[in-house]
Design an enzyme around this catalytic site. Structure first.
Site, PDB file in Angstrom:
ATOM      1  N   GLU A  53      -5.264  -8.262  -1.720  1.00 33.87           N
ATOM      2  CA  GLU A  53      -5.755  -8.204  -0.336  1.00 33.87           C
ATOM      3  C   GLU A  53      -7.131  -7.569  -0.336  1.00 33.87           C
ATOM      4  O   GLU A  53      -7.333  -6.509  -0.927  1.00 33.87           O
ATOM      5  CB  GLU A  53      -4.792  -7.390   0.539  1.00 33.87           C
ATOM      6  CG  GLU A  53      -5.214  -7.290   1.999  1.00 33.87           C
ATOM      7  CD  GLU A  53      -4.273  -6.395   2.810  1.00 33.87           C
ATOM      8  OE1 GLU A  53      -3.036  -6.524   2.640  1.00 33.87           O
ATOM      9  OE2 GLU A  53      -4.769  -5.566   3.584  1.00 33.87           O
ATOM     10  N   GLU A  70       0.816  -1.223   0.000  1.00 37.82           N
ATOM     11  CA  GLU A  70       0.000   0.000   0.000  1.00 37.82           C
ATOM     12  C   GLU A  70       0.846   1.268   0.000  1.00 37.82           C
ATOM     13  O   GLU A  70       0.628   2.199   0.782  1.00 37.82           O
ATOM     14  CB  GLU A  70      -0.981  -0.037   1.179  1.00 37.82           C
ATOM     15  CG  GLU A  70      -1.961  -1.196   1.035  1.00 37.82           C
ATOM     16  CD  GLU A  70      -2.924  -1.362   2.196  1.00 37.82           C
ATOM     17  OE1 GLU A  70      -2.805  -0.619   3.191  1.00 37.82           O
ATOM     18  OE2 GLU A  70      -3.799  -2.251   2.119  1.00 37.82           O
TER      19      GLU A  70
END
Length: 524
Positions: free
Chosen positions: A324, A206
């Protein structure tokens, strides 16, 4: 006497009929209103393909001190402390025959690896007032050995997320400078020497777009991925197949992804993105969003835009994964993310993503937080585990274009059947009071719709006890699914239904219907 016999016979018939009604009610769920609909499966050609091991889950780094909204839901679920001797954990993974596990998460960019050349102390994460709420932590090689031994025993295809912030300085929310890959390369070469099989190496978590805590520019990240590709090529020289290079492992942001894909010089084999489209785990309206078909439709835009970028680039062979996805972020919501209702969101995500050429979908998490497929404390399967296992066993690699005509509360997806003839249709009924009788219409079917010798349709009806969608128990064809005392996963047996009859989808229920006597052009 004859009258009494006839009366007794009538009572017996009524009794048997009542039993039959109870059985049907248990499978389909009872509801007042009944509507009709048609699911049209377009069978000329497949509109997408998924990997045979499409279902994937994650294991995270969060220690027990990880808390959200005052509640700590991680327990001993970290890569560093998970009990690898649990029979239930082993059996839950082995039930998939081959399960992809993505190893990573927020703290992966603060992990060092305790290889011989690492001169820093190999200490665990400690709660602290700094980025992500913890100090850096270390993966001892003894633990890496234990994990890989377990992965081999369980049949895991591991994708390991590397620390992409090593060597970078943080300036105004940006991680600046090239990746210092020394420690990561040491881990990779250790793994090769030990002959551990790693399915893929992923760089960072991320850090794309605005990032979570800190971000890396697309240009710098592309350069770092090239470095990872070179390491993998060198470390695995003479070894085939080589692990996949996976990137960027973050939330989709159109301009960042477009720039990265244009500059990554074909260094990545897989483009991954994350999804938490249900909002924060503390939100009390998550259930409403899950059962709102218009809200669910919103995520299609992400899949479609990423597919467009990949199609317009020269990277036509690169695969797209959801790396994810836990639905609700910050560990999910107890009795929603780990309850029956979440399977409407989860299965809809699997079906929708496959339509847009997503070849693997990684669920956050296998175990940990409130969104685990397994209960964090007991390792017992939550409802979504069984939904994932049914998908894995029934939905084949070829995705079929599917249209439902009728109520907007029905979600429908279809694939060529997995390792068997015919097709499998997935139907989700978001309505809390109406049953839907669904007729199947096929195009480009090489066999007649109905034949005298046609085998029965195999149906798997998923419901919650007493239609309590916040229950952590899942019923399959009216029977509760549970692990036995030996930690063995229960068999998932269908009911057999006359294939000339419509598929009955009860209120707030989910149905997988395997239709064997179908030969679509797309499935030949």
């Amino acid at each position: 006497m004859g009258c009494q016999i006839r009366l007794l016979g009538l009572c017996l018939w009524m009794y048997l009929a009542s039993l039959s009604f109870i059985g049907v009610g248990a499978v389909y769920g009872r509801g007042g209103a009944v509507e009709k609909g048609i699911v049209l499966v377009h069978g000329k050609s497949a509109i997408g393909r998924i990997d045979n091991d499409f279902i994937c889950a994650t294991l995270d780094w969060w220690p027990p001190q990880k808390c959200d909204y005052g509640k700590c839901s991680w327990g001993q679920a970290s890569l560093l402390n998970l009990d690898l001797n649990s029979k239930t954990l082993l059996n839950a993974i082995k039930a998939f025959s081959s399960l992809k596990l993505r190893l990573g998460g927020t703290l992966q960019d603060k992990v060092i690896y305790g290889t011989e050349d690492n001169r820093q102390p190999c200490t665990p994460f400690v709660k602290a007032d700094e980025m992500f709420g913890f100090t850096g932590g270390c993966l001892p090689m003894s633990r890496w050995d234990e994990l890989n031994s377990f992965f081999q025993k369980a049949g895991v295809k591991a994708i390991f997320g590397l620390n992409a912030l090593a060597g970078k300085s943080i300036k105004s929310g940006f991680a600046v400078g090239p990746w210092n890959y020394t420690n990561a390369e040491s881990l990779i070469r250790y793994t090769v020497r030990k002959k551990y099989h790693i399915h893929g190496w992923e760089l960072g978590n991320e850090l794309c777009g605005n990032g979570i805590g800190v971000s890396v520019t697309a240009d710098q990240y592309a350069s770092d991925v090239v470095a990872l590709r070179n390491i993998v090529q060198s470390a695995y020289r003479g070894i085939e197949p080589k692990p996949l290079v996976v990137a960027p492992g973050g939330f989709f942001e159109f301009n960042w992804f477009k720039e990265f894909i244009s500059k990554y010089n074909k260094s990545a084999d897989v483009i991954t993105h994350h999804i938490y489209n249900l909002g924060p785990g503390v939100d009390d309206h998550i259930t409403e969003r899950i059962l709102d078909p218009f809200y669910l439709d919103g995520e299609a835009n992400t899949f479609n835009r990423l597919k467009g970028i990949l199609q317009s680039s020269s990277s036509h062979k690169v695969k797209s994964w959801v790396g994810e996805s836990g639905g609700a972020y910050n560990s999910g919501h107890h009795l929603v993310s780990d309850a029956f209702v979440n399977s409407f969101w989860y299965l809809d995500q699997l079906g929708m993503s496959a339509v847009y050429d997503t070849t693997t979908y990684c669920r956050q998490t296998l175990i940990g937080g409130n969104y685990g497929l397994l209960n964090t404390s007991t390792f017992m399967p939550n409802p979504d585990y069984y939904s994932a296992l049914l998908w894995h066993r029934l939905m084949g690699g070829r995705v079929l274009s599917t249209t439902f005509y009728g109520t907007k509360k029905i979600r429908s997806y279809a694939h060529c059947a997995k390792e068997s003839k015919g097709i499998t249709i997935l139907l989700l009924n978001l309505d809390n009071s109406t049953s839907v009788q669904v007729n199947v219409d096929l195009t480009f079917n090489k066999l007649p719709h109905h034949r005298v010798d046609e085998p029965a349709r195999r149906e798997y009806h998923l419901t919650a006890p007493d239609r309590n969608i916040h229950s952590q128990i899942m019923l399959l064809n009216g029977k509760a699914l549970s692990v036995n005392s030996a930690g063995e996963i229960p068999p998932l047996e269908p009911v057999y239904v006359d294939s000339t009859k419509p598929i009955t989808v009860g209120p707030l229920s989910i149905v997988f219907a395997h239709i064997p006597n179908v030969l679509l052009s797309a499935c030949r």
